[in-house]
Design a protein around this motif. Structure first.
Motif, PDB file in Angstrom:
ATOM      1  N   PRO A  44      51.835 -20.194 -44.552  1.00 21.37           N
ATOM      2  CA  PRO A  44      53.086 -20.147 -43.791  1.00 21.37           C
ATOM      3  C   PRO A  44      53.850 -18.848 -44.059  1.00 21.37           C
ATOM      4  O   PRO A  44      54.565 -18.714 -45.045  1.00 21.37           O
ATOM      5  CB  PRO A  44      53.851 -21.364 -44.306  1.00 21.37           C
ATOM      6  CG  PRO A  44      53.316 -21.601 -45.671  1.00 21.37           C
ATOM      7  CD  PRO A  44      51.881 -21.151 -45.640  1.00 21.37           C
ATOM      8  N   GLY A  46      56.391 -17.503 -42.556  1.00 18.74           N
ATOM      9  CA  GLY A  46      57.851 -17.622 -42.495  1.00 18.74           C
ATOM     10  C   GLY A  46      58.453 -18.052 -43.818  1.00 18.74           C
ATOM     11  O   GLY A  46      59.483 -17.519 -44.254  1.00 18.74           O
ATOM     12  N   GLN A  47      57.832 -19.006 -44.477  1.00 19.42           N
ATOM     13  CA  GLN A  47      58.315 -19.444 -45.788  1.00 19.42           C
ATOM     14  C   GLN A  47      58.155 -18.328 -46.813  1.00 19.42           C
ATOM     15  O   GLN A  47      59.021 -18.149 -47.681  1.00 19.42           O
ATOM     16  CB  GLN A  47      57.557 -20.674 -46.248  1.00 19.42           C
ATOM     17  CG  GLN A  47      57.866 -21.912 -45.451  1.00 19.42           C
ATOM     18  CD  GLN A  47      57.000 -23.088 -45.875  1.00 19.42           C
ATOM     19  OE1 GLN A  47      56.126 -22.964 -46.723  1.00 19.42           O
ATOM     20  NE2 GLN A  47      57.256 -24.237 -45.266  1.00 19.42           N
ATOM     21  N   TYR A  48      57.069 -17.590 -46.730  1.00 18.75           N
ATOM     22  CA  TYR A  48      56.855 -16.480 -47.646  1.00 18.75           C
ATOM     23  C   TYR A  48      57.915 -15.389 -47.463  1.00 18.75           C
ATOM     24  O   TYR A  48      58.382 -14.797 -48.421  1.00 18.75           O
ATOM     25  CB  TYR A  48      55.469 -15.875 -47.450  1.00 18.75           C
ATOM     26  CG  TYR A  48      54.347 -16.670 -48.066  1.00 18.75           C
ATOM     27  CD1 TYR A  48      54.596 -17.737 -48.918  1.00 18.75           C
ATOM     28  CD2 TYR A  48      53.030 -16.352 -47.802  1.00 18.75           C
ATOM     29  CE1 TYR A  48      53.572 -18.452 -49.486  1.00 18.75           C
ATOM     30  CE2 TYR A  48      51.994 -17.062 -48.373  1.00 18.75           C
ATOM     31  CZ  TYR A  48      52.272 -18.116 -49.215  1.00 18.75           C
ATOM     32  OH  TYR A  48      51.252 -18.821 -49.778  1.00 18.75           O
ATOM     33  N   THR A  49      58.294 -15.139 -46.222  1.00 22.39           N
ATOM     34  CA  THR A  49      59.309 -14.126 -45.948  1.00 22.39           C
ATOM     35  C   THR A  49      60.655 -14.539 -46.522  1.00 22.39           C
ATOM     36  O   THR A  49      61.372 -13.714 -47.097  1.00 22.39           O
ATOM     37  CB  THR A  49      59.420 -13.883 -44.433  1.00 22.39           C
ATOM     38  OG1 THR A  49      58.129 -13.512 -43.930  1.00 22.39           O
ATOM     39  CG2 THR A  49      60.413 -12.803 -44.112  1.00 22.39           C
ATOM     40  N   ALA A  50      61.010 -15.814 -46.378  1.00 21.92           N
ATOM     41  CA  ALA A  50      62.272 -16.303 -46.940  1.00 21.92           C
ATOM     42  C   ALA A  50      62.269 -16.196 -48.454  1.00 21.92           C
ATOM     43  O   ALA A  50      63.269 -15.785 -49.065  1.00 21.92           O
ATOM     44  CB  ALA A  50      62.508 -17.747 -46.506  1.00 21.92           C
ATOM     45  N   ARG A 104      48.321 -12.513 -45.554  1.00 26.97           N
ATOM     46  CA  ARG A 104      48.244 -11.794 -44.277  1.00 26.97           C
ATOM     47  C   ARG A 104      46.840 -11.259 -44.031  1.00 26.97           C
ATOM     48  O   ARG A 104      46.358 -11.241 -42.901  1.00 26.97           O
ATOM     49  CB  ARG A 104      49.253 -10.658 -44.248  1.00 26.97           C
ATOM     50  CG  ARG A 104      50.657 -11.147 -44.073  1.00 26.97           C
ATOM     51  CD  ARG A 104      51.625 -10.016 -43.955  1.00 26.97           C
ATOM     52  NE  ARG A 104      52.971 -10.537 -43.794  1.00 26.97           N
ATOM     53  CZ  ARG A 104      54.049  -9.823 -43.909  1.00 26.97           C
ATOM     54  NH1 ARG A 104      53.949  -8.532 -44.183  1.00 26.97           N
ATOM     55  NH2 ARG A 104      55.226 -10.369 -43.759  1.00 26.97           N
TER      56      ARG A 104
END
Length: 127
Positions: A44, A46-50, A104
Motif C-alpha cells: 500500500p 499511500g500508507q507508506y507515503t503517510a 515500488r
C-alpha cells in the motif's frame, strides 16, 4: 469529456468485431483479475507515503529541538544522548524509505510482468 467516452465506445466496438462478444467478456474478466492480482501482490503505497511524512516530521522536530537547545545540551554534556536520538530518528526514516523503494520496485516488476508478458502472450495466442 466526450472524447475519451467516444474512444472507449469505438475501441470496444472494434474489439468486439475482432474477437467477438464472448472474447470481449473474457478479456474484461482477465483485465479485472490481473488488476486485483496486482493490488494483492503490491504494497500500500499511500500508507507508506503517510508514514514517510510522519517520520520526516519527527526527524525535523528532533533536529529543531537540538538547534533550539544547543547551549543547554552543551552545558549539561548531553551531546551523546542527543546524537543517539537524532541517529535513531534518521535510521528509522532511512529504513522506511528503503522499504518504500523496494515496494515500488516490486510493484513495477509485477506490473511490467502482467502488462507486458502476460497480456503479450494472450495477444500472441489469440492471433
Amino acid at each position: 469529456m466526450a472524447n475519451p467516452v467516444l474512444d472507449v465506445i469505438l475501441y470496444n466496438y472494434q474489439l468486439s468485431q475482432n474477437v467477438g462478444g464472448e472474447g470481449l467478456v473474457v478479456l474484461t474478466v482477465l483485465v479485472q483479475t490481473s488488476a486485483a492480482l496486482l493490488r494483492k501482490l503490491t504494497s500500500p503505497i499511500g500508507q507508506y507515503t503517510a508514514l514517510s511524512a510522519s517520520l520526516v516530521g519527527s526527524l525535523r522536530h528532533t533536529h529543531s529541538r537540538l538547534s533550539e537547545h544547543a547551549e543547554e545540551i552543551a552545558f549539561f554534556r548531553g551531546e551523546e544522548t542527543e546524537k543517539m536520538l537524532l541517529e535513531r530518528e534518521y535510521a528509522s526514516m532511512v529504513m522506511h524509505e528503503r522499504r518504500v523503494l523496494m515496494g515500488r520496485w516490486w510493484h513495477g516488476t509485477v506490473e511490467e510482468g502482467i502488462v507486458k508478458w502476460l497480456w503479450g502472450s494472450f495477444a500472441v495466442s489469440a492471433q
